[in-house]
Scaffold this active site. Structure first.
Site, short mmCIF file in Angstrom:
data_model
loop_
_atom_site.label_atom_id
_atom_site.label_comp_id
_atom_site.label_asym_id
_atom_site.label_seq_id
_atom_site.Cartn_x
_atom_site.Cartn_y
_atom_site.Cartn_z
N HIS A 235 11.49 45.58 15.27
CA HIS A 235 12.44 45.72 14.07
C HIS A 235 13.86 46.36 14.56
CE1 HIS A 235 12.08 50.22 13.60
NE2 HIS A 235 10.77 50.09 13.64
N CYS B 114 6.59 51.43 16.54
CA CYS B 114 7.20 50.21 16.58
C CYS B 114 7.85 50.06 17.72
CB CYS B 114 7.81 49.83 15.38
SG CYS B 114 6.85 49.86 13.75
#
Length: 165
Positions: free
Chosen positions: A118, A140
């Site tokens: 992301h 992430c």
């Protein structure tokens, strides 16, 4: 002086054109090297581009359980895109795979999930490149929003990702 300017301009246009051409096709593999904080985008075995990444607060070792702040290791699929992510845009990593689920079940723990590539943290007061110097995610893989725009164009759902120690 004018000639030097024209030559410089031609070189810059050529470089940006060849870079745009290199990323004009789709990636067929993404490789993350956690120990190098890097992510490579490949097509037919050739590295198209390498990105500096930020990961979870505890990047060493394989993700075992929800909340351990680790980025998983292994082979996964980038299986869908999310344009309305809390972190600009995101591409989902198919963690946990069957092996991860079996390991977690044997240990009596939840493997966690929702691991993504992301963009930037919109709440950070740091400029994007400064933010990338720190591991700040919950497991992430983060890039700048500009880099996320590039990845959005070259990665299709179904692209494999290998995450190495």
């Amino acid at each position: 002086m004018l000639r030097l300017f024209c030559v410089t301009l031609c070189v810059l246009v050529s470089l940006s054109s060849s870079f745009a051409h290199a990323l004009s096709g789709k990636a067929d593999l993404v490789i993350v090297k956690k120990s190098e904080s890097s992510m490579q985008i490949l097509r037919q075995g050739k590295v198209l581009k390498t990105y500096h990444i930020a990961m979870g607060d505890a990047p060493q070792g394989h993700k075992l359980t929800e909340g351990d702040q680790r980025t998983p290791q292994g082979r996964y699929i980038l299986d869908y895109k999310k344009s309305d992510s809390a972190f600009y845009r995101s591409i989902h990593i198919s963690y946990p795979n069957e092996e991860d689920k079996l390991r977690a079940k044997a240990l009596g723990i939840s493997p966690g999930g929702l691991i993504m590539i992301h963009g930037e943290n919109p709440k950070s007061k740091l400029p994007p490149l400064e933010q990338q110097k720190y591991n700040w995610t919950n497991g992430c893989i983060a890039v700048t929003n500009k880099e996320m725009d590039e990845l959005w164009q070259v990665i299709d759902p179904g692209t494999p990702i290998e995450i190495w120690p």
